[in-house]
Design a protein around this motif. Structure first.
Motif, PDB file in Angstrom:
ATOM      1  N   LEU A 183       0.835  -1.209   0.000  1.00  8.41           N
ATOM      2  CA  LEU A 183       0.000   0.000   0.000  1.00  8.41           C
ATOM      3  C   LEU A 183       0.868   1.256   0.000  1.00  8.41           C
ATOM      4  O   LEU A 183       0.489   2.277  -0.583  1.00  8.41           O
ATOM      5  CB  LEU A 183      -0.953  -0.041   1.198  1.00  8.41           C
ATOM      6  N   ASP A 184       2.024   1.176   0.639  1.00  8.28           N
ATOM      7  CA  ASP A 184       2.962   2.303   0.614  1.00  8.28           C
ATOM      8  C   ASP A 184       3.380   2.604  -0.830  1.00  8.28           C
ATOM      9  O   ASP A 184       3.390   3.764  -1.256  1.00  8.28           O
ATOM     10  CB  ASP A 184       4.189   1.955   1.476  1.00  8.28           C
ATOM     11  N   VAL A 185       3.698   1.560  -1.587  1.00  9.17           N
ATOM     12  CA  VAL A 185       4.101   1.768  -2.990  1.00  9.17           C
ATOM     13  C   VAL A 185       2.903   2.243  -3.816  1.00  9.17           C
ATOM     14  O   VAL A 185       3.011   3.189  -4.608  1.00  9.17           O
ATOM     15  CB  VAL A 185       4.698   0.480  -3.607  1.00  9.17           C
ATOM     16  N   ALA A 186       1.754   1.591  -3.610  1.00  2.00           N
ATOM     17  CA  ALA A 186       0.567   1.946  -4.408  1.00  2.00           C
ATOM     18  C   ALA A 186       0.209   3.417  -4.217  1.00  2.00           C
ATOM     19  O   ALA A 186      -0.168   4.105  -5.180  1.00  2.00           O
ATOM     20  CB  ALA A 186      -0.609   1.044  -4.032  1.00  2.00           C
ATOM     21  N   ALA A 187       0.337   3.898  -2.975  1.00  3.09           N
ATOM     22  CA  ALA A 187      -0.051   5.282  -2.682  1.00  3.09           C
ATOM     23  C   ALA A 187       0.844   6.292  -3.407  1.00  3.09           C
ATOM     24  O   ALA A 187       0.487   7.460  -3.563  1.00  3.09           O
ATOM     25  CB  ALA A 187      -0.007   5.529  -1.171  1.00  3.09           C
ATOM     26  N   ARG A 188       2.013   5.849  -3.864  1.00  2.00           N
ATOM     27  CA  ARG A 188       2.894   6.738  -4.634  1.00  2.00           C
ATOM     28  C   ARG A 188       2.457   6.856  -6.092  1.00  2.00           C
ATOM     29  O   ARG A 188       3.023   7.632  -6.845  1.00  2.00           O
ATOM     30  CB  ARG A 188       4.341   6.200  -4.601  1.00  2.00           C
ATOM     31  N   HIS A 189       1.455   6.043  -6.485  1.00  2.00           N
ATOM     32  CA  HIS A 189       1.053   6.011  -7.899  1.00  2.00           C
ATOM     33  C   HIS A 189      -0.467   6.071  -8.063  1.00  2.00           C
ATOM     34  O   HIS A 189      -1.068   5.194  -8.682  1.00  2.00           O
ATOM     35  CB  HIS A 189       1.631   4.753  -8.570  1.00  2.00           C
ATOM     36  N   PRO A 190      -1.070   7.122  -7.505  1.00  2.00           N
ATOM     37  CA  PRO A 190      -2.533   7.206  -7.558  1.00  2.00           C
ATOM     38  C   PRO A 190      -3.059   7.374  -8.986  1.00  2.00           C
ATOM     39  O   PRO A 190      -4.237   7.122  -9.237  1.00  2.00           O
ATOM     40  CB  PRO A 190      -2.851   8.446  -6.703  1.00  2.00           C
ATOM     41  N   ASP A 191      -2.199   7.757  -9.901  1.00  2.77           N
ATOM     42  CA  ASP A 191      -2.615   7.895 -11.302  1.00  2.77           C
ATOM     43  C   ASP A 191      -2.641   6.536 -12.004  1.00  2.77           C
ATOM     44  O   ASP A 191      -3.189   6.421 -13.106  1.00  2.77           O
ATOM     45  CB  ASP A 191      -1.640   8.827 -12.034  1.00  2.77           C
TER      46      ASP A 191
ATOM     47  N   LEU B 165      -7.149   5.413   5.075  1.00  2.00           N
ATOM     48  CA  LEU B 165      -6.069   5.962   4.246  1.00  2.00           C
ATOM     49  C   LEU B 165      -6.276   5.705   2.756  1.00  2.00           C
ATOM     50  O   LEU B 165      -6.005   6.563   1.926  1.00  2.00           O
ATOM     51  CB  LEU B 165      -4.727   5.332   4.651  1.00  2.00           C
ATOM     52  N   HIS B 166      -6.746   4.480   2.414  1.00  2.00           N
ATOM     53  CA  HIS B 166      -6.714   4.062   1.000  1.00  2.00           C
ATOM     54  C   HIS B 166      -8.089   3.951   0.347  1.00  2.00           C
ATOM     55  O   HIS B 166      -8.171   3.705  -0.848  1.00  2.00           O
ATOM     56  CB  HIS B 166      -5.944   2.745   0.870  1.00  2.00           C
TER      57      HIS B 166
END
Ligand code: NDP
Ligand code: MG
Length: 399
Positions: free
Chosen positions: A18-26, A48-49
């Motif tokens: 989720l930490d990585v995913a949150a860096r790529h919301p696009d 958060l997500h």
């Protein structure tokens, strides 16, 4: 934009994902999160997500999460039970599924994602050990894409000829060499191993991980499971798979080709690196982790593992060579023994003792090729292991 489902979201791998995913919301939308019973942890992740779905195995925990989400006005449908996890793993709108439940409990959800033909990012190694042939056959039949998250297998995937595919034997490869840190007891005098505590065993020198895999790293059963995982993913026989201890954990594994070339993947010991690789593959995305400072590291060490110090590695190698019922029995017995050790019902040398006893008893049994057979063998091995734990506990108390 792809939808992401994270199975085992509250765990170490789940949170790193989720930490990585949150860096790529696009690029990624978090569609669903699952856990077993950690209500507070999953609620925090839901805030958060903002997933559309959340599942907890335990009904009481799910009811409480439902209340929390309603009070916080979150638009999240909360479900309960293993069947709901399997349904979410196969959801028609799910693009990528991170399989990060710990242990054999991840088999059914992982199989569900595979049978739905998903892109499955597989951290949960135990199902590959207990049901490798079934998972690979179903993956081929349903057109699923498997990308390994385990840092060694992900490193190998990155070093294979492109496009690498799990389930196929790679061309030109002579040998795969899995690196291992050696864990917290690499240099502990053998006579002191008898007395090591769970607290000491879970204190890994290089990686931050869940409790079960931390104990597996201390006994090196983790590397044993990974040998079997590598044989399943890359279709190589036992004599083409090696382990070397590399205490710096900078080289995550090595592919040796027939021409003598050896390709390795290097990076910080941070699971966000393989996770970002798998999420982005065949592209590359930022993971939040920088490269290594090689000059500061100075030098790399390598040594052969000592099977007297790490009997679990010997047992796993034996299971890999023999095949049949042994990998599944080894995995189940290990899960039972590690849990007993964490609960102070079994001492540290008791872990390989219990596994060996169950493997001896499993030697004549049918492997069980279909799901029912696999689950029946797993259940049998768990019972046999529980009996062995009780027996060893009794003899320790009388000693
Ligand atoms: P953790 O113990 O940190 O997390 C486990 C997750 O699985 C939690 O979300 C937990 O929910 C959930 N879970 C546990 N039991 C069940 C169950 N019976 N049914 C459904 N969900 C369940 O584990 P890790 O993240 O460390 O490891 C996950 C997997 O990835 C393991 O197979 C491990 O071997 C593998 N792996 C881990 C690495 C790491 O660095 N951590 C590296 C390489 C592989 P809850 O919180 O509610 O209990
Ligand atoms: Mg690993």
């Amino acid at each position: 934009m792809q939808n992401l489902v994270v199975l085992g979201a509250t765990g170490t791998i789940g949170r790193n994902t989720l930490d990585v995913a949150a860096r790529h919301p696009d690029k990624l939308r978090v569609q669903g999160l699952t856990a077993q019973r950690d209500v507070e942890g999953l609620f925090e992740l839901c805030r958060l997500h903002r997933p559309r779905y959340a599942v907890l195995v335990e009904p009481a925990a799910a009811a409480r999460l439902r209340d929390l989400c309603r009070d916080a006005a979150l638009d999240c449908e909360v479900m309960e039970g293993v069947a709901a996890i399997c349904e979410l793993a196969a959801h028609p709108e799910a693009g990528q599924v991170m399989s990060a439940i710990v242990g054999a409990a991840g088999l059914l959800p992982t199989l569900s994602a595979v049978r739905a033909g998903k892109r499955v990012l597989i951290a949960n190694k135990e199902p590959l050990v207990m049901a490798g042939a079934l998972l690979m056959a179903e993956s081929a039949r349903h057109g699923a894409t498997l990308i390994p998250i385990d840092s060694e297998h992900n490193a190998i995937f990155q070093c294979l000829p492109s496009p690498a595919r799990c389930g196929e034997r790679p061309k030109g490869v002579h040998r795969l060499i899995l690196t291992a840190s050696g864990g917290p007891f690499r240099e502990t005098p053998l006579a002191q191993l008898e007395a090591v505590t769970p607290q000491q065993a879970v204190r890994h020198p290089n990686w931050v991980m869940g409790q079960k895999i931390s104990v597996d790293s201390a006994t090196m059963m983790n590397k044993g499971l990974e040998l079997i995982e590598a044989a399943v993913l890359y279709r190589l026989p036992a004599d083409r798979l090696d382990v070397v201890i590399h205490p710096e954990s900078a080289i995550h594994s090595v592919v040796e080709y027939v021409d003598g070339s050896m390709l390795a993947q290097l990076g910080q010991p941070d699971m966000r690196v393989p996770i970002a690789h798998a999420l982005a593959w065949p592209e590359r995305w930022e993971s939040g982790v920088g490269g290594l400072d090689l000059a500061a590291l100075g030098r790399f060490r390598f040594e052969a593992p000592d099977e007297r110090r790490f009997p679990c590695l010997r047992l796993a190698r034996f299971a890999l060579r023999q095949g049949g019922a042994l990998p599944n029995a080894l995995n189940a017995a290990n899960e039972v023994a590690v849990e007993a050790f964490l609960q102070h019902r079994l001492n540290y040398p008791g872990i390989p003792a219990v596994i060996e006893e169950v493997m001896d008893a499993a030697a004549g049994r049918q492997a069980g090729d279909d799901l029912d057979g696999i689950l029946a063998l797993d259940a049998w091995a768990r019972e046999a292991a529980a009996a062995a734990v009780a027996e060893l506990g009794r003899s320790l108390r009388h000693a």
